[in-house]
Design an enzyme around this catalytic site. Structure first.
Site, PDB file in Angstrom:
ATOM      1  N   GLY A 575       0.812  -1.198   0.000  1.00 50.19           N
ATOM      2  CA  GLY A 575       0.000   0.000   0.000  1.00 50.19           C
ATOM      3  C   GLY A 575       0.841   1.241   0.000  1.00 50.19           C
ATOM      4  O   GLY A 575       2.025   1.182  -0.241  1.00 50.19           O
ATOM      5  N   TYR A 576       0.204   2.382   0.270  1.00 49.42           N
ATOM      6  CA  TYR A 576       0.903   3.652   0.272  1.00 49.42           C
ATOM      7  C   TYR A 576       0.834   4.313   1.628  1.00 49.42           C
ATOM      8  O   TYR A 576      -0.074   4.078   2.417  1.00 49.42           O
ATOM      9  CB  TYR A 576       0.309   4.588  -0.791  1.00 49.42           C
ATOM     10  CG  TYR A 576       0.755   4.221  -2.159  1.00 49.42           C
ATOM     11  CD1 TYR A 576      -0.015   3.376  -2.942  1.00 49.42           C
ATOM     12  CD2 TYR A 576       1.961   4.674  -2.654  1.00 49.42           C
ATOM     13  CE1 TYR A 576       0.407   2.998  -4.197  1.00 49.42           C
ATOM     14  CE2 TYR A 576       2.390   4.308  -3.911  1.00 49.42           C
ATOM     15  CZ  TYR A 576       1.604   3.470  -4.681  1.00 49.42           C
ATOM     16  OH  TYR A 576       2.032   3.101  -5.917  1.00 49.42           O
ATOM     17  N   VAL A 579       0.867  11.294   1.575  1.00 46.39           N
ATOM     18  CA  VAL A 579       0.900  12.054   0.332  1.00 46.39           C
ATOM     19  C   VAL A 579       1.537  13.402   0.632  1.00 46.39           C
ATOM     20  O   VAL A 579       1.156  14.086   1.587  1.00 46.39           O
ATOM     21  CB  VAL A 579      -0.524  12.263  -0.233  1.00 46.39           C
ATOM     22  CG1 VAL A 579      -0.471  13.068  -1.520  1.00 46.39           C
ATOM     23  CG2 VAL A 579      -1.191  10.924  -0.475  1.00 46.39           C
ATOM     24  N   LYS A 593       2.691  10.578  -3.889  1.00 45.35           N
ATOM     25  CA  LYS A 593       2.304   9.453  -3.041  1.00 45.35           C
ATOM     26  C   LYS A 593       3.521   8.558  -2.875  1.00 45.35           C
ATOM     27  O   LYS A 593       4.033   8.014  -3.848  1.00 45.35           O
ATOM     28  CB  LYS A 593       1.152   8.678  -3.675  1.00 45.35           C
ATOM     29  CG  LYS A 593      -0.172   9.404  -3.639  1.00 45.35           C
ATOM     30  CD  LYS A 593      -1.236   8.714  -4.470  1.00 45.35           C
ATOM     31  CE  LYS A 593      -1.577   7.348  -3.942  1.00 45.35           C
ATOM     32  NZ  LYS A 593      -2.701   6.739  -4.680  1.00 45.35           N
ATOM     33  N   ASP A 689     -13.064   1.368  -7.468  1.00 44.17           N
ATOM     34  CA  ASP A 689     -12.915   1.966  -6.147  1.00 44.17           C
ATOM     35  C   ASP A 689     -13.399   3.416  -6.152  1.00 44.17           C
ATOM     36  O   ASP A 689     -12.714   4.314  -5.655  1.00 44.17           O
ATOM     37  CB  ASP A 689     -11.465   1.887  -5.689  1.00 44.17           C
ATOM     38  CG  ASP A 689     -11.323   2.066  -4.176  1.00 44.17           C
ATOM     39  OD1 ASP A 689     -12.335   1.903  -3.464  1.00 44.17           O
ATOM     40  OD2 ASP A 689     -10.208   2.374  -3.707  1.00 44.17           O
TER      41      ASP A 689
END
Length: 885
Positions: A575-576, A579, A593, A689
């Site tokens: 995942g990330y 930001v 990101k 999404d």
């Protein structure tokens, strides 16, 4: 952390090496032109700055691929660059201003690469230019006024880019222009009425831009026009009278906001396609549309048309075995048919959504009110042969020539992948014979030597073809083209010397496959009298370069293997993290990101985001600026969206909230972005999404859909347009937004995105979260709507609103959230209804340059008060700022 760099192509290094191999030490015959070309190539493909080596090369005597030269005159021996054709070579970088230094250039072709930046105004200096082909890149900026000086220009293609701004009035000076293709960009403003002065213009295509205003009535005076396509351009006003254009054959003005009635004057007898669907047209269907002998498609669906349908629409047409007629009148207010409702089998009539379908006195109506959409696109079947199952030489790809004058003649064909970029028809079989004559006569071949192996209609619409060309019967080497013939035919395709055909439009050569007995020609390029000494020098330099390249590649491959092992040894990214707000070298603000160990999104999503966003260009989709994947770092760099997420605004984190009209506009922008994914992307894309935190707002509150890490490509269809409408995949997405049918069946469809957007629409209206304290927003709104207490759960932070149109908005949102996908509207219908609602809401006088706006409601004060617009430095994550080194 190491400084990051952007990569727009995995082949940049390979292309640079390729150009190194093409260098010689031949004499430079025209320093200005050679210098300009070196600058161009350096700017486009050279990340390692090898210009010192290139300065030794002359493009005209070194046979640089894609650069074609001619003698200055019959007297001297000086060469001049006449064509630069570097299409589909995966080039990245910017177009160099030095291109303007080629005074003899006729063709400038950079189609289907990854070029960025703006179009240099210096190109306007090339007065000899005939073809300017820049489509299929990522060019930005506005159209230079100077391009209007190209008075010899015949074809101007910038489609499939990100060009913004207005069309300069200077373009009305393009006195020899025949084809203008500016579709699929972000052009704005009004379409210049002055372009009606282009007396030679035949194809005018501006689809999928963001214009305003009307279609100039003077366009009815463009005497040579054959195709006018202004689909989905936000145009308003009435339809122009186009009856005075004698050879007009194709009109597409669909998906606009055109009003008034359809002009009653008779159009050209050449007319094949009329698409006026998805507008606000009223009145009746003119009788004059019944007198068009070659009509193939009349689409008037999703308007406000009234009155009757005349049976003359099909009775006045002579049908043969290849004729087709599509009449689509769905979703209007048509009440009856004048004449018998019995069109022939060649005609497809669609009446669903009209009062006529409720009129019990009309016979045969059920088959036209309920029938599935007839497939209007068919591939050409392979010609059968009665030849025995005998041996054609398999090793040389021989096959029977279908229409050979000598029965069962075997030959090895040339295989060509070819596309008609903008044909002036919607159905091909009636024009097949004419097309075959056009191609064979252009190539100096007999009619039987061409076989159209397959056709496929692609979005645009464009017609893709697989062609086979067979050698003549009785040639010296029976069944095989001579080398000279192969080079002649290839040269005809690659140098754009086909005679102009305004019925078939411009073409694109996608592939010229040389296999079997022709494979050895793949490496050959025509030589222009290179001296033996020069040739020896080329070979020597190539050998040295090859050794050097081999060494470099060995190091690169070894390093890549070590990096791959290192990647496998560490935990996979899931995942990330945060930001960040950053600045590039040109002071452009971006959002970064940055992935972190142990986060929720992995390597696959990282690559998916890059692969999808690198080829999507739409005003309502967040643009990917670049990415970093090195030194154990993964980053995605996007355009900065200073107003943050829709989710934050619905929570009123800044103390300000959006008015009902602004919320409507955000909903419409989001729907348009998703509609582009479903209908204009090639292939189409399911987002998977959609949620309020993935809808971002720019400085002017234009909404853009973001985060494509979970997106999936729609399934491929066969040549007949048939195939599944879903993708079988594991359930991914965000709870509360997920399509219940997708949860049960694992079948992802475009209607899954419709459901998710429906949840967002309910959020916009109520300010509720999709799931909160055990309550589901869809269920809660359904109950409130059924019990007549809907207005008790409307978000009071959005100020006053017209109850009638809020009710319609709620109804649309609930239809999007229907448990059964087939009962949900299409994204096209969602856009159409939101546009209709927005048009009925009075303008609020929004001006984002002013500090105050009645489109904001201050949450801490009275219900209707306006207030100061908050600052625009919204940061979606941490406080760090990345600056370029």
């Amino acid at each position: 952390m190491m400084g990051f760099k952007f990569k727009s192509s995995g082949y940049v290094f390979a292309v640079a090496v390729y150009w190194l191999l093409m260098i010689s030490v031949a004499k430079v015959t025209d320093p200005a032109e050679v210098s300009a070309l070196l600058a161009v190539k350096g700017n486009l493909v050279d990340p390692m700055h090898h210009l010192d080596n290139w300065n030794k090369g002359d493009p005209c005597t070194s046979n640089w691929t894609g650069v074609i030269c001619v003698h200055k005159s019959n007297v001297d021996k000086f060469w001049h660059v006449q064509e630069i054709q570097l299409l589909n070579m995966n080039l990245s970088g910017r177009l160099a201003p030095e291109l303007g230094q080629f005074p003899h250039l006729k063709i400038l072709d950079f189609m289907w690469n990854n070029l960025t930046g703006s179009i240099p105004k210096e190109i306007g200096n090339i007065s000899s230019l005939v073809l300017l082909l820049l489509n299929g890149n990522r060019l930005t900026g506005s159209l230079p006024v100077e391009l209007g000086y190209l008075t010899n220009l015949d074809r101007f293609q910038i489609d499939q880019n990100e060009i913004s701004g207005t069309i300069p009035i200077s373009f009305s000076n393009l006195e020899n222009i025949k084809h203008i293709h500016f579709n699929n960009n972000s052009l704005t403003g009004q379409i210049p009425a002055e372009l009606s002065n282009l007396s030679t213009l035949m194809h005018f295509q501006l689809d999928n831009n963001h214009f305003n205003g009307e279609i100039p009535s003077s366009y009815g005076n463009i005497s040579e026009l054959m195709k006018l396509s202004l689909r989905n351009c936000s145009l308003q006003g009435v339809l122009p009278d186009l009856s005075r254009i004698p050879n007009l054959s194709y009109i597409d003005l669909s998906k606009n906001r055109l009003t008034g009635s359809i002009p009653s004057n008779k159009l050209s007898n050449s007319m094949t396609t009329i698409d006026l669907s998805d507008n606000l047209l009223n009145g009746s269907i003119p009788e004059s549309l019944s007198n068009l002998p070659f009509l193939q498609k009349l689409s008037l669906e999703n308007n406000h048309l009234t009155g009757s349908i005349s049976a003359h629409l099909w009775q006045n047409k002579s049908f043969n075995a290849t004729s087709k007629l599509l009449l689509d009148f769905r979703n209007n207010s048509l009440s009856t048919v004048i004449g018998d409702l019995n069109p022939p089998v060649n005609a497809s009539l669609r009446l669903h959504g009209n009062p006529i379908c409720r009129n019990s006195s009309i016979q045969n109506k059920d088959q036209f009110c309920d029938r599935e959409f007839e497939d209007f696109i068919r591939s050409i079947s392979n010609n059968s042969t009665e030849c025995p199952m005998q041996s054609c030489p398999i090793d040389n790809y021989f096959e029977y020539v279908p229409r050979s004058p000598t029965p069962c003649f075997c030959a090895s064909p040339l295989r060509i992948d070819y596309r008609l970029k903008s044909p002036s028809f919607s159905y091909f079989p009636p024009y097949e014979d004419q097309f075959e004559v056009y191609v064979t006569s252009s190539l100096d071949l007999d009619f039987y030597q061409l076989k159209i192996d397959s056709i496929t209609w692609e979005r645009g619409p464009r017609l893709r073809m697989s062609l086979k060309l067979f050698p003549k019967v009785g040639t010296e080497r029976s069944g095989i083209f001579s080398t000279s013939d192969v080079l002649r035919i290839r040269g005809t395709f690659t140098t754009w010397v086909f005679p102009g055909s305004h019925l078939f439009g411009p073409y694109e050569l996608l592939d010229f496959t040389l296999v079997g007995p022709y494979a050895h020609l793949n490496a050959e390029t025509p030589r222009k009298g290179i001296r033996r000494g020069v040739l020896i020098t080329i070979v020597a330099v190539a050998v040295v370069c090859a050794i050097l390249v081999s060494s470099i590649l060995t190091v690169v491959i070894k390093k890549g293997q070590e990096r791959y092992k290192h990647t496998l040894s560490r935990k996979a990214l899931r995942g990330y993290g945060k930001v960040y707000k950053g600045k590039l070298w040109d002071n452009r603000t971006v959002a970064i990101k940055r992935a972190e160990e142990g986060s929720l999104q992995g390597e696959k999503e990282f690559l998916t985001e890059i692969e999808i966003l690198s080829r999507l260009h739409h005003r309502n989709l967040v643009s990917l600026v670049g990415y970093c994947d090195e030194e154990q770092e993964q980053m995605l760099v996007y355009e900065f969206m200073p107003r943050g997420t829709l989710s934050d605004w619905l929570k009123a984190k800044s103390g300000e909230s959006l008015s009902f009209r602004m919320r409507l506009q955000v909903a419409l922008d989001s729907a348009k972005g998703i509609l582009y994914l479903h209908t204009e992307a090639n292939p189409p894309i399911f987002h998977r999404d959609i949620k309020s935190s993935n809808i971002l707002l720019d400085s002017k509150f234009v909404a853009k859909v973001a985060d494509f890490g979970l997106s999936r490509l729609a399934p491929s269809l066969d040549d007949n347009g048939a195939g599944p409408n879903y993708v079988s995949t594991l359930v991914r997405g965000t709870p509360g937004y997920l399509d219940p049918e997708y949860l049960l069946t694992h079948k992802l469809t475009d209607k899954s995105d419709v459901y998710s957007l429906g949840v967002v629409l309910l959020e916009i209206l109520t300010g509720m979260r999709p799931i909160s304290h055990g309550k589901n927003i869809v269920r809660e709104v359904k109950i409130a709507h059924q019990e007549g207490i809907m207005f008790s759960i409307i978000d009071n932070k959005m100020g006053s609103y017209p109850s009638e149109w809020v009710e319609k908005f709620v109804s649309l949102a609930l239809r999007c959230c229907n448990d059964k996908p087939e009962k949900r509207p299409s994204m096209s219908d969602v856009v159409h209804e939101l546009e209709h609602i927005l048009e009925k809401i009075p303008e609020m006088g929004v001006d984002f340059s002013e500090p105050e706006s009645s489109s904001f409601v201050k949450t801490s004060s009275s219900f209707n008060s306006s207030s100061i617009v908050p600052g625009s430095d919204i940061n979606s994550g941490g406080d760090s700022i990345f600056l370029p080194r």
